[in-house]
Design a protein around this motif. Structure first.
Motif: not given
Length: 348
Positions: A180-185
């Motif tokens: 969950t979450g498609a930021g850099p991490i």
């Protein structure tokens, strides 16, 4: 003819004085200790924590109380060493910003990421890496493989975060993984999870551009949770990288009995609504990941053979004099993933 090199006595750095007040100024450099190195910084990645300090003067429970140089994701070249440092001048390195005190029982157990008295570059009041030159313990620098460009060495640190998160999640061959979450991490976790053997990786976000990049970099499916419901079941591993409690609550309900949920994004001080009875009934493990320990060697190997594509995550470059713009860039343009500051560059 031998040319004597005199290490600089000052460096130019991006110093945060208060929320929104970032100044480029000269800072003094102390003498090197016996087991320290002086690194000429080439690139510094902008992290969400840097953005929080810049915007609000705090990151989680840590508050800016005095002017502090920001930044902790860095690469550069060793230009001088202390008398007992084993890393020779000329070595290209990635900087590990938090290595612990090395002597407490936690560090001696190998979990130096949890050191109760350690410091991290760029975490106030410890000065960070947004500077032309950095003094670091020799154990905090990792030689870059020839296959890793110096600029991309700055992204080894967030890759180490992803490596540690996937280890904590215990991702194994054949697993179905939800991120969950498609930021850099999140996108780095996606690549590392595939490298660890995950056969399915679903990535969620509310930004279509980031979800498209996740698909290009290994996600087998994506879901924009602002536009559609998350209808998954039987997931083996959840990596929560968005730092939104609602994403954790939603993700837990996709897990099979005996699965594992791992909190990777910076957690809020408390999160109401976590279905504790559900976790207990089906023995779903809820664990957390904090920084990393002994993850840099694996991160360097994954970057060197391009198992993880760091270049695809890098979306912007700024000179040191435009560090404030770099800190605003990801929020101003959500299509950005990772931007770097190049302290040696001059403004265009």
């Amino acid at each position: 003819m031998k040319v004597d090199f005199s290490p600089p006595t000052t460096a130019r750095a991006a110093v945060l004085h208060s929320a929104g007040d970032l100044r480029i100024q000269e800072v003094p450099l102390r003498h090197l200790g016996p087991d320290e190195v002086l690194v000429a910084i080439d690139a510094v990645g902008v992290c969400g924590s840097d953005m929080h300090y810049f915007a609000t003067g705090r990151n989680g429970s840590n508050v800016l109380r005095q002017p502090t140089v920001l930044g902790h994701e860095a690469s550069g070249t060793v230009v001088a060493t202390g008398s007992s440092a084993a890393v020779p001048p000329g070595t290209r390195v990635a900087v590990e910003p938090a290595v612990g005190c090395g002597t407490c029982s936690t560090c001696r157990s190998g979990r130096y990421n949890l050191c109760p008295v350690g410091h991290c570059f760029g975490s106030p009041p410890t000065h960070g890496t947004l500077t032309t030159h950095l003094i670091a313990p020799s154990r905090a620098v990792h030689p870059l493989p020839d296959a890793v460009p110096l600029e991309l060495g700055a992204l080894v640190e967030p890759l180490a975060v992803a490596v540690w998160a996937v280890r904590r999640a215990e991702v194994a061959f054949g697993d179905r993984v939800l991120i969950t979450g498609a930021g850099p991490i999140g996108i780095l976790c996606c690549q590392v999870a595939r490298a660890a053997g995950a056969v399915e990786v679903t990535v969620t976000d509310v930004n279509d551009a980031r979800l498209e990049q996740a698909r290009k970099l290994g996600a087998t499916s994506t879901v924009n949770t602002a536009q559609e419901d998350l209808e998954l079941a039987g997931v083996d591993r959840l990596l929560e990288c968005s730092a939104h409690p609602a994403a954790l609550r939603q993700g837990v309900h996709t897990l099979r009995p005996g699965a594992r949920a791992t909190v990777v994004g910076q957690a809020s001080s408390s999160a109401d609504g976590i279905p504790l009875a559900l976790l207990q009934r089906f023995e779903i493990d809820l664990v957390c990941a904090f920084r990393y320990a002994h993850a840099f060697p694996t991160a360097l190997a994954l970057a060197a053979d391009r198992t993880v594509d760091l270049a695809a995550v890098l979306t912007g470059r700024f000179p040191l004099e435009q560090a404030a713009e770099a800190l605003r860039a990801p929020a101003a343009d959500p299509a950005h993933l990772k931007v770097v500051v190049r302290p040696g560059d001059t403004p265009r």
